[in-house]
Motif scaffolding. Structure first.
Motif, short mmCIF file in Angstrom:
data_model
loop_
_atom_site.label_atom_id
_atom_site.label_comp_id
_atom_site.label_asym_id
_atom_site.label_seq_id
_atom_site.Cartn_x
_atom_site.Cartn_y
_atom_site.Cartn_z
N VAL A 287 -11.88 6.39 -1.92
CA VAL A 287 -10.94 5.54 -2.53
C VAL A 287 -11.51 4.81 -3.81
CG1 VAL A 287 -9.69 3.41 -2.29
CG2 VAL A 287 -9.42 5.05 -0.62
N PRO A 288 -12.74 4.03 -3.77
CA PRO A 288 -13.27 3.66 -4.90
C PRO A 288 -13.89 4.70 -5.73
CG PRO A 288 -14.55 2.77 -3.09
CD PRO A 288 -13.31 3.65 -2.48
N GLY A 289 -14.31 5.70 -5.07
CA GLY A 289 -14.66 6.59 -5.92
C GLY A 289 -13.93 7.47 -6.63
N ALA A 290 -12.50 7.33 -6.51
CA ALA A 290 -11.71 8.02 -7.40
C ALA A 290 -11.18 7.19 -8.65
CB ALA A 290 -10.41 8.13 -6.47
N LEU A 291 -12.01 6.16 -8.69
CA LEU A 291 -11.60 5.23 -9.66
C LEU A 291 -12.94 5.30 -10.82
CD1 LEU A 291 -9.95 2.36 -7.68
CD2 LEU A 291 -8.98 4.12 -9.07
N LEU B 197 -4.91 -3.88 -10.51
CA LEU B 197 -3.98 -3.45 -9.37
C LEU B 197 -4.35 -4.83 -8.26
CD1 LEU B 197 -1.77 -2.20 -7.99
CD2 LEU B 197 -3.31 -0.51 -7.34
N ASP B 198 -3.43 -5.43 -7.92
CA ASP B 198 -3.40 -6.60 -6.95
C ASP B 198 -2.55 -6.01 -5.58
OD1 ASP B 198 -3.88 -8.58 -5.00
OD2 ASP B 198 -3.29 -10.13 -6.49
N LEU B 199 -3.21 -5.52 -4.52
CA LEU B 199 -2.45 -5.36 -3.40
C LEU B 199 -2.77 -6.39 -2.18
CD1 LEU B 199 -3.04 -1.41 -3.65
CD2 LEU B 199 -0.98 -2.48 -3.98
N SER B 200 -3.30 -7.22 -2.53
CA SER B 200 -3.80 -8.26 -1.74
C SER B 200 -2.74 -8.92 -0.60
CB SER B 200 -4.65 -9.20 -2.18
OG SER B 200 -3.78 -10.23 -2.98
N HIS B 201 -3.10 -9.37 0.48
CA HIS B 201 -2.17 -10.27 1.36
C HIS B 201 -0.85 -9.26 1.76
CE1 HIS B 201 -4.24 -14.08 1.17
NE2 HIS B 201 -4.24 -13.70 -0.10
N ASN B 202 -1.38 -8.12 2.25
CA ASN B 202 -0.43 -7.16 2.75
C ASN B 202 -0.75 -6.58 4.17
OD1 ASN B 202 1.96 -6.09 0.82
ND2 ASN B 202 0.26 -6.36 -0.62
N LEU B 203 -0.26 -5.53 4.68
CA LEU B 203 -0.42 -4.97 5.99
C LEU B 203 -0.78 -3.37 6.04
CD1 LEU B 203 2.90 -6.04 7.34
CD2 LEU B 203 0.77 -7.31 7.50
N LEU B 204 -1.72 -3.11 4.91
CA LEU B 204 -2.21 -1.80 4.65
C LEU B 204 -3.34 -1.65 5.76
CD1 LEU B 204 -2.37 -1.80 1.05
CD2 LEU B 204 -0.77 -0.56 2.65
N THR B 205 -3.25 -0.64 6.65
CA THR B 205 -4.14 -0.06 7.23
C THR B 205 -4.98 0.92 7.10
OG1 THR B 205 -2.54 1.20 8.78
CG2 THR B 205 -3.15 -1.10 9.26
N VAL B 206 -4.43 2.02 6.37
CA VAL B 206 -4.99 3.35 5.80
C VAL B 206 -4.65 3.39 4.45
CG1 VAL B 206 -4.97 5.91 5.99
CG2 VAL B 206 -4.79 4.47 8.07
N LEU B 207 -5.62 3.81 3.46
CA LEU B 207 -5.60 4.06 2.21
C LEU B 207 -6.22 5.44 1.88
CD1 LEU B 207 -6.25 0.69 0.31
CD2 LEU B 207 -3.97 2.04 0.74
N THR B 208 -5.61 6.24 1.37
CA THR B 208 -6.24 7.98 0.71
C THR B 208 -6.79 7.74 -0.71
OG1 THR B 208 -4.19 8.71 0.34
CG2 THR B 208 -4.79 8.86 2.68
N PRO B 209 -7.62 8.43 -1.02
CA PRO B 209 -8.12 8.56 -2.41
C PRO B 209 -6.98 9.39 -3.18
CG PRO B 209 -9.87 9.59 -0.82
CD PRO B 209 -8.77 9.14 -0.03
N GLU B 210 -6.40 10.17 -2.64
CA GLU B 210 -5.28 10.84 -3.59
C GLU B 210 -4.48 9.66 -4.13
OE1 GLU B 210 -1.59 13.92 -2.64
OE2 GLU B 210 -2.69 13.01 -1.18
N THR B 211 -4.08 8.68 -3.43
CA THR B 211 -3.29 7.66 -4.16
C THR B 211 -3.79 6.93 -5.47
OG1 THR B 211 -2.55 7.08 -1.86
CG2 THR B 211 -2.22 5.46 -3.55
#
Length: 267
Positions: A143-147, A105-119
């Motif tokens: 977040v990485p712990g959910a993977l 999964l590549d989410l680079s070069h975006n405007l993300l400020t917050v990520l949750t483990p649930e996602t």
């Protein structure tokens, strides 16, 4: 009867010879067997008319800002998903449902400020996650712990806030160095005196002054019980001590009057 017995096998043979209709390809995309390329198409949302046998989906260089609940159709065979170079600001906790086979999964070069483990909980097979070049000041280690299958995590070029709040992430990074790519590019942005300081260069002594300030529900319950109880107990203690002092003075006065009754009558 004879004609019917001949027509049956002929129709079956024609059905076998006729090519099956190919899965639909979104109008704005280019498709090949198992691959859908929707890059640089000015898209503002994920196309819904995707074949269930899609294994690679390219959505880079578009204008997607939000991934809402169930943004993707059921794609049980999807292995690679690229959303790089969009304008993603928000990913809903249920946005990636149905993508359990995803490996990259590549989410680079975006405007993300917050990520949750649930996602990321639905991504039980994810091995590579690219979060580089976003606006992440901190990241929950959950977040990485959910993977569970994570092998490579990219976090470079984010404005990391190197305060006590980054301690949980630093601990995770320190214990999972082999999973972190481009470690030398994880640089502090805030505070100014630590600007461009490598996060991985911190040691335990750097966080010595940091203390856990968050309180659990048990702590709050204890405070609510102990606080009023100690207040009431202090009142009773003061009354008790005051009563003892008054009683003591009364006894002294009575004993004094017993020995010198004439003086006590005058008073």
């Amino acid at each position: 009867v004879g004609c019917r017995s001949v027509l049956g096998p002929v129709l079956a043979l024609l059905l076998l010879l006729c090519p099956q209709p190919s899965p639909a390809c979104p109008a704005a995309c280019r498709c090949a067997p198992g691959e859908v390329d929707c890059s640089e198409r000015g898209l503002r949302e994920v196309p819904w008319s995707l074949s269930t046998n899609t294994s690679s989906l390219w959505l880079g260089y578009n204008f997607i800002t939000v991934l809402g609940p169930r943004s993707f159709p059921a794609l049980p065979g999807l292995r690679l998903l690229s959303l790089a170079h969009n304008r993603l600001e928000l990913i809903h906790g249920r946005a990636l449902l149905g993508l359990g086979a995803l490996r990259e999964l590549d989410l680079s070069h975006n405007l993300l400020t917050v990520l949750t483990p649930e996602t990321f909980l639905p991504l039980t097979s994810l091995a590579t996650l690219n979060l580089g070049s976003n606006r992440l000041g901190e990241l929950e280690p959950g977040v990485p712990g959910a993977l569970p299958q994570l092998r490579a995590l990219l976090l470079q070029d984010n404005p990391w806030v190197c305060s006590c709040g980054i301690l949980p992430l630093w601990r995770w990074l320190s214990c999972n160095r082999e999973k972190v790519r481009e470690k030398s590019l994880l640089l502090c942005r805030v505070p100014e005196q630590l600007n461009k300081y490598p996060i991985m260069a911190f040691g335990d002594e750097s966080f010595r002054q940091c203390q856990e300030t968050s309180l659990s529900s048990q702590h709050y319950i204890a405070f609510f019980i102990i606080g009023p109880f100690s207040f009431i107990a202090s009142i009773f203690f003061c009354i008790f001590m005051g009563s003892l002092i008054v009683f003591y003075h009364s006894l002294r006065r009575e004993s004094h009057c017993w020995r010198r009754p004439r003086i006590c009558r005058v008073h």
